[in-house]
Scaffold this active site. Structure first.
Site, PDB file in Angstrom:
ATOM      1  N   ARG A 370       1.116  -1.063  -0.276  1.00  0.00           N
ATOM      2  CA  ARG A 370      -0.142  -0.048  -0.073  1.00  0.00           C
ATOM      3  C   ARG A 370       1.082   0.754  -0.244  1.00  0.00           C
ATOM      4  O   ARG A 370       0.443   2.472  -0.422  1.00  0.00           O
ATOM      5  CB  ARG A 370      -1.126   0.347   0.956  1.00  0.00           C
ATOM      6  CG  ARG A 370      -1.132  -0.698   0.563  1.00  0.00           C
ATOM      7  CD  ARG A 370      -3.135  -0.692   2.274  1.00  0.00           C
ATOM      8  NE  ARG A 370      -3.841  -1.963   1.591  1.00  0.00           N
ATOM      9  CZ  ARG A 370      -4.721  -1.930   1.362  1.00  0.00           C
ATOM     10  NH1 ARG A 370      -5.490  -1.175   0.467  1.00  0.00           N
ATOM     11  NH2 ARG A 370      -5.944  -2.693   1.237  1.00  0.00           N
ATOM     12  N   GLU A 399      -1.023  -8.984   3.838  1.00  0.00           N
ATOM     13  CA  GLU A 399      -2.352  -8.632   4.300  1.00  0.00           C
ATOM     14  C   GLU A 399      -3.201 -10.077   4.293  1.00  0.00           C
ATOM     15  O   GLU A 399      -3.122 -10.524   3.291  1.00  0.00           O
ATOM     16  CB  GLU A 399      -3.364  -7.608   4.110  1.00  0.00           C
ATOM     17  CG  GLU A 399      -2.825  -5.831   4.159  1.00  0.00           C
ATOM     18  CD  GLU A 399      -3.694  -4.656   3.438  1.00  0.00           C
ATOM     19  OE1 GLU A 399      -4.806  -5.107   2.847  1.00  0.00           O
ATOM     20  OE2 GLU A 399      -3.008  -3.866   3.484  1.00  0.00           O
ATOM     21  N   GLU A 410     -11.115  -2.490  -5.471  1.00  0.00           N
ATOM     22  CA  GLU A 410      -9.751  -1.653  -4.113  1.00  0.00           C
ATOM     23  C   GLU A 410      -8.559  -1.032  -4.947  1.00  0.00           C
ATOM     24  O   GLU A 410      -8.327  -0.261  -4.874  1.00  0.00           O
ATOM     25  CB  GLU A 410      -9.649  -2.374  -3.235  1.00  0.00           C
ATOM     26  CG  GLU A 410      -9.331  -1.003  -1.444  1.00  0.00           C
ATOM     27  CD  GLU A 410      -8.722  -2.475  -0.344  1.00  0.00           C
ATOM     28  OE1 GLU A 410      -8.343  -1.726   0.399  1.00  0.00           O
ATOM     29  OE2 GLU A 410      -8.840  -3.272  -0.654  1.00  0.00           O
ATOM     30  N   ASP A 467     -14.066   4.467 -12.265  1.00  0.00           N
ATOM     31  CA  ASP A 467     -14.362   6.460 -11.934  1.00  0.00           C
ATOM     32  C   ASP A 467     -13.228   7.281 -12.738  1.00  0.00           C
ATOM     33  O   ASP A 467     -12.288   7.754 -12.296  1.00  0.00           O
ATOM     34  CB  ASP A 467     -14.307   6.829 -10.241  1.00  0.00           C
ATOM     35  CG  ASP A 467     -15.286   7.719  -9.920  1.00  0.00           C
ATOM     36  OD1 ASP A 467     -15.632   8.950 -10.635  1.00  0.00           O
ATOM     37  OD2 ASP A 467     -14.579   8.424  -8.786  1.00  0.00           O
ATOM     38  N   HIS A 689     -19.112  -0.061   1.825  1.00  0.00           N
ATOM     39  CA  HIS A 689     -17.467  -0.829   1.471  1.00  0.00           C
ATOM     40  C   HIS A 689     -17.807  -0.356  -0.602  1.00  0.00           C
ATOM     41  O   HIS A 689     -18.824  -1.077  -0.892  1.00  0.00           O
ATOM     42  CB  HIS A 689     -17.536  -1.607   1.812  1.00  0.00           C
ATOM     43  CG  HIS A 689     -17.819  -2.344   3.379  1.00  0.00           C
ATOM     44  ND1 HIS A 689     -16.528  -2.099   4.127  1.00  0.00           N
ATOM     45  CD2 HIS A 689     -19.067  -2.777   3.969  1.00  0.00           C
ATOM     46  CE1 HIS A 689     -17.144  -1.629   5.621  1.00  0.00           C
ATOM     47  NE2 HIS A 689     -18.706  -2.670   5.279  1.00  0.00           N
ATOM     48  N   CYS A 691     -15.478  -1.788  -2.693  1.00  0.00           N
ATOM     49  CA  CYS A 691     -15.389  -2.572  -3.582  1.00  0.00           C
ATOM     50  C   CYS A 691     -16.454  -4.169  -3.518  1.00  0.00           C
ATOM     51  O   CYS A 691     -15.813  -4.095  -3.997  1.00  0.00           O
ATOM     52  CB  CYS A 691     -13.919  -3.392  -2.249  1.00  0.00           C
ATOM     53  SG  CYS A 691     -12.659  -1.799  -2.074  1.00  0.00           S
TER      54      CYS A 691
END
Length: 723
Positions: A370, A399, A410, A467, A689, A691
């Site tokens: 990330r 993760e 995501e 988007d 959420h 995602c």
């Protein structure tokens, strides 16, 4: 028409809008004909389309004879006050031209080369039922309703039609004017006329390219209403031939395989005419035939790939008729086949090297941190170029979690947000147009632009809606050309651009250039400009010549059009060429497919970003619930509030819950939107959420409280929080 069969009336019906007084008598005639037909069961009424494989469909038993007889009521049995007045027979115009007069006109036209009189005769005669009656009846005052005499001046009819055949090579309009009038005939909406209609379409489709050129340019001058009617009539003809409700009304398909190709080719002429007008006469979506969604599209696609534009017909030769939903199916299945083929090859390679097969080899596995999202993503996609057409799976380092689609979405959301952030410098956001455009700043490495292109390609390939706010011009450039050229020296991403394209990105600048074009004073003295433009790059002003020695060439009234065109081309093509070329190659590294040849730029945008048309009622019907029932008070309050929202608030809600305010190609149902019950205090705001397209809603006690908290939540949702 008293002396010819009903289906033989092939004239152009009516006049353009506004001439209602001239159209009234003809309308009365049609009304008379339709009323006379009611007593024989309305056999010529339009047949409704029946598509196959409709779920939950049920065959209704046919009515018995005695039931049908009970349902039929004689007009004579009605009370006098319920009987409609029968309209009087329309009066015919007076036409005195004889066979000899017509032949004399023909001879004079051949001798002088002036065909005006002959042209006027054909245009007038085939304009309506009344005119044909007036021209060819022996006696306009006699009904001729006996079987002994049809009342036709057969010699005159034969001479007029023979003249068409004998003069084709001498004058184009004598050949084309009847065709132009005939295919506008509204009677061709009836299936009883389809045999004649099919032959007419076959004749038009078989005309020479020069004749088609005339028809295209004539068609663009038809009124919008009539133009749309002709297009709808052709689409209906194709649909009913594919899926007839009453097959017995048509010849066997094996005997009329040319019907659909002929109609589609004529429809292509209207599509060409529509494309010549700006703005177009009707929307490009009005040419879609949704019936084709029910045929074997991949067979059509493979036929087109194998045979191209040869003699073998395929709807893919005429992509304007295929809906965006159908094109998405073609692209997805083509993508799946490429994915399977590449995955299979990887498996074969492993086995051939006697290595143990691993399921991970079947996917494009992207592992990123990330904290280094852009650089890690860039490295992963660069190292795994050969795997870009495999199914995408994303893992965030450190993760735990299995990517079932949520992590992939995501990754797209986070990466797009970071790359398009103004501080990143790759794209410039224009507030007036609310869209991004490529930064013209020069740099040593354009690989990050390639990454953005690959992201867009992966989104299309994996059915993810992004988007992203690019102007329509971007997608036009992305299809220039639609297939990557083999010669790497060939320019890519260069397309013809106009001032209208600039208006969609930089409206203020475009308005200024428009003012320059319309300026009535002395441009050279008042503007004092040259063919040189200036741009700021990292605080430094740089100059660029629009043409050789442009700094020494003044802009004048005479050359200002050239100046504006060169300036627009500089802004949208030349100044960003390297950036866009990298973006282009990135997109096509994933989406390289002949299916792109089927797409318009607007359709590529919809595939990438979704459709802007919202239907919240459709979203309500397809929403899933977790912890709630759709009859619960909180859910009823929610939909009462949302359906009453303004379009702006509805878009904010969709963006809040899904990460985009646009709808996938398949509609709201493809969002898989879910509302979950949040076991928190009703003082809390709703949580989303994105995602998983999931909205977590506390059990608010009343509509007022829900509306207040929902508006606050969706109106202050900038930023991306992670729990």
């Amino acid at each position: 028409w008293n002396f010819l069969p009903h289906i033989s009336s092939l004239g152009k019906f009516g006049l353009e809008e506004g001439a209602k007084n001239q159209f009234s008598t003809f309308s009365n005639l049609i009304t008379t004909i339709n009323q006379k037909k009611e007593d024989i069961g309305n056999r010529n009424s339009p047949t409704q389309l029946v598509t196959p494989n409709i779920k939950n469909g049920r065959d209704h038993p046919a009515l018995c004879l005695d039931v049908r007889q009970k349902q039929r009521m004689s007009v004579d049995a009605l009370p006098q006050e319920l009987k409609a007045p029968f309209p009087p027979e329309p009066s015919l115009p007076i036409r005195t031209k004889t066979v000899k007069d017509f032949q004399d006109d023909m001879e004079k036209s051949k001798a002088s080369g002036d065909w005006k009189a002959v042209h006027n005769f054909y245009s007038t005669t085939f304009d309506s039922f009344l005119e044909i009656n007036a021209a060819f009846k022996k006696d306009t005052n006699s009904p001729f309703n006996t079987i002994e005499d049809s009342g036709i001046d057969a010699k005159f009819v034969n001479v007029v039609y023979d003249a068409l055949l004998n003069t084709v090579s001498r004058k184009k309009f004598i050949n084309l004017t009847p065709f132009f009038n005939l295919f506008q005939n509204p009677q061709f909406s009836n299936t009883s006329t389809y045999v004649i209609y099919a032959h007419l379409l076959r004749q038009i489709a078989a005309l020479t390219e020069a004749d088609h050129h005339f028809l295209v340019h004539w068609s663009k001058k038809i009124s919008q209403k009539r133009f749309k009617q002709v297009v709808e009539r052709l689409l209906q003809f194709i649909s009913l031939r594919l899926f007839p409700a009453k097959p017995e009304e048509f010849p066997p398909m094996v005997k009329c395989t040319w019907w659909i190709p002929s109609a589609t080719k004529v429809l292509a002429l209207f599509n060409a005419a529509n494309s010549l007008i700006s703005p177009p006469i009707i929307s490009y979506t009005d040419f879609y035939n949704s019936t084709l969604d029910h045929i074997d599209l991949m067979e059509e696609y493979h036929n087109w790939q194998c045979y191209g534009n040869s003699h073998r017909f395929s709807f893919c030769q005429y992509p304007f008729i295929i809906s965006i939903a159908a094109k998405k199916v073609i692209i997805q299945r083509d993508s799946e086949q490429q994915m399977i083929s590449i995955a299979r090859q990887s498996l074969v390679d492993k086995v051939s090297r006697r290595q143990k097969p691993d399921m991970n080899m079947l996917f494009l596995n992207v592992k990123v941190r990330r904290t280094h999202l852009v650089s890690d993503s860039l490295d992963e996609l660069a190292r795994k170029k050969a795997d870009l057409k495999k199914k995408l799976k994303v893992t965030f380092v450190g993760e735990a979690g299995l990517d079932m689609g949520g992590l992939t979405k995501e990754w797209f959301l986070l990466l797009i947000r970071q790359i398009f952030h103004p501080d990143y410098g790759m794209f410039t956001y224009h507030k007036d147009s609310q869209c991004h455009w490529f930064s013209s700043f020069k740099c040593d490495n354009y690989s990050e632009f390639r990454l953005v292109g690959a992201l867009m390609g992966l989104a299309v390939y994996n059915s993810i809606t992004l988007d992203i706010r690019f102007p329509p011009c971007c997608y036009k450039k992305l299809l220039s050309p639609p297939i990557v050229p083999c010669d790497h020296n060939t320019l890519v991403g260069i397309c013809g651009v106009t001032l209208d394209d600039l208006f969609q990105i930089m409206p203020e600048l475009a308005h200024g250039l428009s003012e320059l074009l319309s300026y009535e004073g002395n441009v050279e003295e008042d503007f004092y400009s040259t063919f040189q433009v200036f741009q700021e790059e990292f605080g430094v002003i740089k100059s660029y010549n629009l043409k050789p020695n442009g700094d020494k060439i003044p802009v004048t009234n005479r050359n200002r059009k050239e100046y504006v065109q060169l300036y627009v081309d500089f802004l949208l093509n030349k100044s960003i060429y390297k950036q866009f070329a990298a973006f282009y190659y990135g997109f096509h590294s994933v989406c390289a497919s002949y299916a792109l040849l089927l797409l318009r730029p607007e359709e590529v945008e919809i595939l990438v970003c979704g459709s802007p048309e919202l239907d919240m009622s459709a979203l309500q019907r397809s929403t899933q619930y977790e912890g709630y029932q759709k009859t619960d008070p909180t859910i009823r309050y929610f939909w009462d509030v949302v359906l009453g929202f303004s379009l702006d608030l509805q878009k904010k809600l969709l963006h809040f819950a899904t990460g985009s305010d646009r709808v996938p190609v398949g509609g709201m149902a493809d969002l898989n939107f879910k509302i979950s019950k949040s076991e928190t205090s009703t003082n809390w705001l709703p949580v989303a959420h994105t995602c998983f397209n999931q909205l977590c809603l506390p059990p608010y006690k009343n509509k007022k409280e829900l509306k207040q908290k929902l508006i606050i939540g969706i109106s202050n949702a900038e930023g991306f929080g992670l729990e």
